[in-house]
Design a protein around this motif. Structure first.
Motif, PDB file in Angstrom:
ATOM      1  N   LEU A  81       0.683  -1.224  -0.201  1.00  0.00           N
ATOM      2  CA  LEU A  81       0.032  -0.033  -0.065  1.00  0.00           C
ATOM      3  C   LEU A  81       0.853   1.125  -0.057  1.00  0.00           C
ATOM      4  N   LEU A  82       1.859   1.230   0.915  1.00  0.00           N
ATOM      5  CA  LEU A  82       2.737   2.307   0.766  1.00  0.00           C
ATOM      6  C   LEU A  82       3.452   2.667  -0.575  1.00  0.00           C
ATOM      7  N   LYS A  83       3.917   1.567  -1.103  1.00  0.00           N
ATOM      8  CA  LYS A  83       4.598   1.465  -2.406  1.00  0.00           C
ATOM      9  C   LYS A  83       3.447   2.116  -3.641  1.00  0.00           C
ATOM     10  N   GLN A  84       2.097   1.655  -3.445  1.00  0.00           N
ATOM     11  CA  GLN A  84       1.296   2.171  -4.289  1.00  0.00           C
ATOM     12  C   GLN A  84       0.971   3.538  -4.302  1.00  0.00           C
ATOM     13  N   TYR A  85       0.929   3.958  -2.983  1.00  0.00           N
ATOM     14  CA  TYR A  85       0.752   5.589  -2.620  1.00  0.00           C
ATOM     15  C   TYR A  85       1.672   6.363  -3.286  1.00  0.00           C
ATOM     16  N   LYS A  86       3.055   6.035  -3.033  1.00  0.00           N
ATOM     17  CA  LYS A  86       4.211   6.895  -3.468  1.00  0.00           C
ATOM     18  C   LYS A  86       4.148   6.533  -4.838  1.00  0.00           C
ATOM     19  N   SER A  87       3.697   5.657  -5.665  1.00  0.00           N
ATOM     20  CA  SER A  87       3.732   5.337  -7.063  1.00  0.00           C
ATOM     21  C   SER A  87       2.819   6.227  -7.692  1.00  0.00           C
ATOM     22  N   THR A  88       1.596   6.353  -6.970  1.00  0.00           N
ATOM     23  CA  THR A  88       0.555   7.385  -7.658  1.00  0.00           C
ATOM     24  C   THR A  88       0.820   8.700  -7.548  1.00  0.00           C
ATOM     25  N   LEU A  89       1.515   9.051  -6.415  1.00  0.00           N
ATOM     26  CA  LEU A  89       1.924  10.598  -6.257  1.00  0.00           C
ATOM     27  C   LEU A  89       3.074  10.950  -6.896  1.00  0.00           C
ATOM     28  N   ALA A  90       3.635   9.970  -7.700  1.00  0.00           N
ATOM     29  CA  ALA A  90       4.918  10.385  -8.470  1.00  0.00           C
ATOM     30  C   ALA A  90       4.235  10.973  -9.860  1.00  0.00           C
ATOM     31  N   ASP A  91       3.139  10.902 -10.294  1.00  0.00           N
ATOM     32  CA  ASP A  91       2.656  11.802 -11.176  1.00  0.00           C
ATOM     33  C   ASP A  91       2.561  13.161 -10.707  1.00  0.00           C
ATOM     34  N   GLU A  92       3.242  14.060 -11.640  1.00  0.00           N
ATOM     35  CA  GLU A  92       3.268  15.457 -11.270  1.00  0.00           C
ATOM     36  C   GLU A  92       1.825  16.184 -11.261  1.00  0.00           C
ATOM     37  N   THR A  93       0.991  15.610 -12.297  1.00  0.00           N
ATOM     38  CA  THR A  93      -0.666  16.184 -12.126  1.00  0.00           C
ATOM     39  C   THR A  93      -1.275  15.718 -10.894  1.00  0.00           C
ATOM     40  N   VAL A  94      -0.964  14.492 -10.692  1.00  0.00           N
ATOM     41  CA  VAL A  94      -1.729  14.092  -9.335  1.00  0.00           C
ATOM     42  C   VAL A  94      -1.354  14.596  -8.150  1.00  0.00           C
ATOM     43  N   SER A  95      -0.128  14.643  -8.016  1.00  0.00           N
ATOM     44  CA  SER A  95       0.624  15.364  -6.774  1.00  0.00           C
ATOM     45  C   SER A  95       0.210  16.877  -6.607  1.00  0.00           C
ATOM     46  N   ARG A  96       0.040  17.505  -7.857  1.00  0.00           N
ATOM     47  CA  ARG A  96      -0.540  18.947  -7.611  1.00  0.00           C
ATOM     48  C   ARG A  96      -1.759  19.089  -7.275  1.00  0.00           C
ATOM     49  N   GLU A  97      -2.534  18.314  -7.826  1.00  0.00           N
ATOM     50  CA  GLU A  97      -4.105  18.127  -7.426  1.00  0.00           C
ATOM     51  C   GLU A  97      -4.144  17.695  -6.098  1.00  0.00           C
ATOM     52  N   PHE A  98      -3.200  16.696  -5.582  1.00  0.00           N
ATOM     53  CA  PHE A  98      -3.378  16.125  -4.351  1.00  0.00           C
ATOM     54  C   PHE A  98      -2.867  17.319  -3.255  1.00  0.00           C
ATOM     55  N   VAL A  99      -1.909  18.024  -3.442  1.00  0.00           N
ATOM     56  CA  VAL A  99      -1.377  18.940  -2.750  1.00  0.00           C
ATOM     57  C   VAL A  99      -0.426  18.408  -1.606  1.00  0.00           C
ATOM     58  N   ASP A 100      -0.945  17.989  -0.576  1.00  0.00           N
ATOM     59  CA  ASP A 100      -0.589  17.323   0.470  1.00  0.00           C
ATOM     60  C   ASP A 100      -1.568  16.465   1.260  1.00  0.00           C
ATOM     61  N   LEU A 101      -1.267  15.772   2.253  1.00  0.00           N
ATOM     62  CA  LEU A 101      -1.996  14.450   2.722  1.00  0.00           C
ATOM     63  C   LEU A 101      -3.070  15.192   3.528  1.00  0.00           C
ATOM     64  N   GLU A 102      -2.797  16.436   4.495  1.00  0.00           N
ATOM     65  CA  GLU A 102      -3.755  16.855   5.336  1.00  0.00           C
ATOM     66  C   GLU A 102      -4.684  17.762   4.462  1.00  0.00           C
ATOM     67  N   THR A 103      -4.214  18.494   3.245  1.00  0.00           N
ATOM     68  CA  THR A 103      -5.161  19.210   2.609  1.00  0.00           C
ATOM     69  C   THR A 103      -6.235  18.084   1.821  1.00  0.00           C
ATOM     70  N   PHE A 104      -5.602  16.915   1.409  1.00  0.00           N
ATOM     71  CA  PHE A 104      -6.472  15.935   0.753  1.00  0.00           C
ATOM     72  C   PHE A 104      -7.638  15.539   1.653  1.00  0.00           C
ATOM     73  N   LYS A 105      -7.190  15.393   2.877  1.00  0.00           N
ATOM     74  CA  LYS A 105      -7.827  14.715   3.944  1.00  0.00           C
ATOM     75  C   LYS A 105      -9.228  15.696   4.399  1.00  0.00           C
ATOM     76  N   ARG A 106      -8.659  16.870   4.258  1.00  0.00           N
ATOM     77  CA  ARG A 106      -9.640  17.930   4.717  1.00  0.00           C
ATOM     78  C   ARG A 106     -10.809  18.097   3.345  1.00  0.00           C
ATOM     79  N   MET A 107     -10.136  18.000   2.213  1.00  0.00           N
ATOM     80  CA  MET A 107     -11.106  18.019   1.110  1.00  0.00           C
ATOM     81  C   MET A 107     -12.130  16.752   1.093  1.00  0.00           C
ATOM     82  N   TRP A 108     -11.723  15.762   1.388  1.00  0.00           N
ATOM     83  CA  TRP A 108     -12.718  14.628   1.160  1.00  0.00           C
ATOM     84  C   TRP A 108     -13.140  14.205   2.717  1.00  0.00           C
TER      85      TRP A 108
END
Length: 244
Positions: A81-108
């Motif tokens: 799961l940790l590897k999948q999480y890092k791999s998914t966020l390796a995409d710059e577009t996804v990382s930019r939309e994700f911002v950071d973990l705390e922001t993502f958690k607040r949004m959802w």
């Protein structure tokens, strides 16, 4: 006399007459598309994958705490799961939309405190934590000892991983994507040799957490690199002391 025909709906105290001017202008039988392009669809799917990973990881941590899952199964699943999480966020577009973990958690509107801590550390609990048991020789002070059945090949691999990591620092490899995998190999190989704590073992974990929180291409400063080299050298000496 004809009886009044019963109403086909429950009467309400207020009546409502639809206004034709406000009627929907869309075809209600038409499928609503959430994404206007394949790139946008891929982005949404990646964010949904991250959401799923966080929720699953939180449940996995709870199961591990309750002893509802074996250590080996927990370690394998958590690492994946940790590897999948890092791999998914390796995409710059996804990382930019994700911002950071705390922001993502607040949004959802996510809580998941156990998953949050595991993602911050970046290691399964079975790798992060060491047993604090001791071995007491006759007439001596308690000391650490290799895990029962630790083979010479496992000791050799752990030793080589320490040397490889220290050599990488000497070659000025100071980015997260260069150092984090090597340091992960160090702690995992060490854990296969001994489940005892030893001098500066905690420093390995602290540096793994520090590296985990950096961006992939971010680099350590010269001062940080020197400090890291010193701490891992001390940990290497502490590890060798457990073999005596």
């Amino acid at each position: 006399m004809h009886s009044q025909r019963p109403l086909s709906y429950a009467p309400t105290p207020y009546s409502y007459t639809p206004n034709p001017a406000l009627s929907a202008t869309i075809n209600l039988d038409e499928e609503v598309k959430l994404a206007s392009s394949s790139a946008e669809r891929d982005l949404y799917e990646s964010l949904a994958e991250i959401y799923s990973i966080i929720v699953t990881l939180d449940g996995l941590e709870k199961a591990y705490i309750r002893d509802a899952i074996s250590e080996s199964e927990y370690t394998e699943t958590c690492a994946r799961l940790l590897k999948q999480y890092k791999s998914t966020l390796a995409d710059e577009t996804v990382s930019r939309e994700f911002v950071d973990l705390e922001t993502f958690k607040r949004m959802w509107q996510l809580e998941c405190p156990r998953a949050t801590e595991r993602l911050r550390i970046g290691l399964p609990a079975t790798i992060e934590q060491a047993s604090h048991g001791t071995h007491t020789p006759s007439g001596g002070m308690p000391t650490s000892a290799p895990a029962a059945g630790a083979s010479g090949s496992l000791i050799l691999i752990a030793t080589e991983n320490f040397i490889t990591f220290l050599d990488a620092l000497k070659l000025n490899m100071v980015s997260k994507d260069a150092l984090h995998p090597l340091l992960s190999e160090v702690i995992q190989s060490v854990n296969k040799v001994t489940d005892r704590d030893f001098e500066s073992r905690g420093k390995i974990i602290q540096w793994l957490i520090t590296l985990n929180q950096m961006r992939a291409t971010e680099e350590l400063s010269e001062e940080q690199a020197r400090e890291l080299s010193f701490d891992i050298e001390q940990a290497y000496q502490g590890f060798k002391a457990t073999l005596n």
